[in-house]
Design a protein around this motif. Structure first.
Motif, PDB file in Angstrom:
ATOM      1  N   SER A 177     -66.841  31.263 -47.344  1.00 22.51           N
ATOM      2  CA  SER A 177     -66.489  30.125 -48.197  1.00 22.51           C
ATOM      3  C   SER A 177     -65.005  30.187 -48.532  1.00 22.51           C
ATOM      4  N   LEU A 215     -72.583  30.428 -52.274  1.00 20.81           N
ATOM      5  CA  LEU A 215     -71.302  30.928 -51.787  1.00 20.81           C
ATOM      6  C   LEU A 215     -71.537  31.960 -50.693  1.00 20.81           C
ATOM      7  N   ARG A 216     -70.883  31.720 -49.557  1.00 22.60           N
ATOM      8  CA  ARG A 216     -70.955  32.670 -48.425  1.00 22.60           C
ATOM      9  C   ARG A 216     -69.612  33.365 -48.308  1.00 22.60           C
ATOM     10  N   TYR A 269     -63.727  33.095 -55.038  1.00 18.82           N
ATOM     11  CA  TYR A 269     -64.089  31.854 -54.336  1.00 18.82           C
ATOM     12  C   TYR A 269     -63.545  30.643 -55.075  1.00 18.82           C
ATOM     13  N   ASN A 305     -66.376  24.928 -53.640  1.00 21.41           N
ATOM     14  CA  ASN A 305     -67.213  25.232 -52.476  1.00 21.41           C
ATOM     15  C   ASN A 305     -68.624  24.685 -52.646  1.00 21.41           C
TER      16      ASN A 305
END
Ligand code: NAD
Ligand code: UFG
Length: 346
Positions: free
Chosen positions: A140, A136-137, A128, A132
């Motif tokens: 993201s 965090l997805r 990631y 972001n």
């Protein structure tokens, strides 16, 4: 079901072997022991009371890998094998890209040839982008800051492309947050070869007297106590996530990325205090400058794993601290000197 495990002698791999064997799976392990010891697999056998084949091979060696697939038939693969030290990847990028990419490509080629199309891949929260919003997805923004991270990102892409080209494939890209802790038996654990890069093994080596004090990298972050915050996940929870992923793969085609974290962040100082309180030991520390490349705060949104895999992390920070200490106390030199892992700590 018979599962092929690359990198199974390592820290996360050995814990996943235990959980798979306990759930009744058969396993075959391959590892070149570049960052691990075969003793870990003897301990896995001791914990579970079950035996399994082990191949000391490099996954980049296509002939050697093909022989394993010739001798066994597999229902799926969990691919842990890889080099993982962020700092070392910056100074040795070619080594990192070669090992991590060629092992994955070779594995895909051999799996394709032997008609094995289900794979669980060890990815990382490091894929990631650092800018972001949190948590965090899976959707993201992606983007890395070092060759290790890019090698994980590239392997994710390779598996996406392989699955897109041939609909028989299914791949789960598991993005781990910060694995810590060890099996509660204290028989298997994390055994870094050199000076530990990561927080928990450094703390346990200070506690056991192998290091004088912990250096805390940065006390001026924009966090409640000024130290960095991470989503620490007990490695046994993480290992159970792999069992859930292998089960899920049986009814899934395509490719998907899934976070494995707790959804909760703790600071370095919270970790130190919890370790001291849980284990009744003192951890001398000094707050020093920030480590290059570190972010202030990182934690997961684990809802996708809850929803799809019916999995959630259950163990507490106290469990992580207690179990890590039990391992280090009973194996002060890691697997280096096999003292039988006599567990005397309560
Ligand atoms: P580890 O070093 O303990 O285990 C990796 C294992 O792979 C080792 O036993 C090593 O000997 C083996 N290996 C490496 N290259 C190989 C090759 N070419 N052929 C055969 N064996 C090879 O590391 P770990 O912490 O158990 O990590 C497992 C996986 O999870 C790695 O892919 C790592 O990148 C990923 N990961 C780890 C973390 C973490 O913090 N530990 C976080 C995110 C992702
Ligand atoms: N820290 C210290 N002193 C140390 C070691 C770490 O203060 O001696 C701090 C770090 O600055 C950070 C926290 O402790 O705030 C955790 O650091 P780790 O090195 O344990 O973990 P990272 O979050 O930096 O990275 C780890 C793995 C990566 C993986 C990432 C996924 O090392 O491979 O988690 O989020 F990609």
């Amino acid at each position: 079901m018979n599962i092929f495990i690359t990198g199974g002698a390592g820290y996360i791999g050995s814990h996943t072997c235990v959980e798979l064997l306990n759930e009744g799976f058969d396993i075959v392990v391959a590892d070149n022991l570049s960052n691990s010891s075969q003793v870990s697999l003897d301990r896995v056998r001791r914990i579970t009371g079950r035996d399994f084949p082990f191949y000391e091979i490099d996954i980049c060696d296509e002939d050697a890998l093909s022989r394993v697939f010739e001798e066994h038939s597999f229902d799926g693969v969990i691919h842990f094998a890889g080099l993982k030290a962020v700092g070392e990847s910056v100074s040795r990028p070619v080594t990192y890209y070669s090992n991590n990419l060629i092992s994955t490509l070779t594995l895909c080629r051999v799996m394709q040839r032997y008609l094995v199309h289900k794979i669980v891949y060890s990815s990382s929260a490091t894929v990631y982008s650092p800018d972001n919003p949190l948590p965090l997805r899976e959707e993201s923004k992606l983007g890395c800051t070092n060759p290790y991270g890019w090698s994980k990102y590239m392997c994710e892409q390779i598996l996406r492309d392989v699955a897109a080209a041939d609909r028989r494939w299914s791949a789960l890209l598991l993005r781990y947050f910060n694995p810590v802790g060890v099996h509660p038996s204290g028989l298997i654990g994390e055994d870094p070869r050199d000076i530990p890069n990561n927080l928990m093994p450094f703390i346990t080596q200070v506690a056991v007297g192998r290091r004088e004090k912990l250096h805390i990298f940065g006390g001026d972050y924009d966090t409640p106590d000024g130290t960095g915050i991470r989503d620490y996940i007990h490695v046994v929870d993480l290992a159970k996530g792999h069992v859930a992923a292998i089960k899920y793969l049986q009814g899934f085609t395509g490719v998907d990325a899934i976070n494995l974290g707790t959804g909760r962040g703790f600071s370095v100082l919270e970790m130190v205090r919890t370790f001291e309180k849980t284990n009744g030991v003192n951890i001398p520390y000094e707050i020093v400058g920030r480590r290059a490349g570190d972010v202030a705060c990182c934690y997961a949104d684990p809802q996708k794993a809850n929803r799809l895999l019916h999995w959630r992390a259950e163990k507490t920070l106290e469990d992580m601290c207690r179990d890590s200490w039990r391992w280090q106390y009973n194996n002060p030199h890691g697997y280096g000197r096999d003292d039988g892992g006599n567990v005397t700590l309560h």
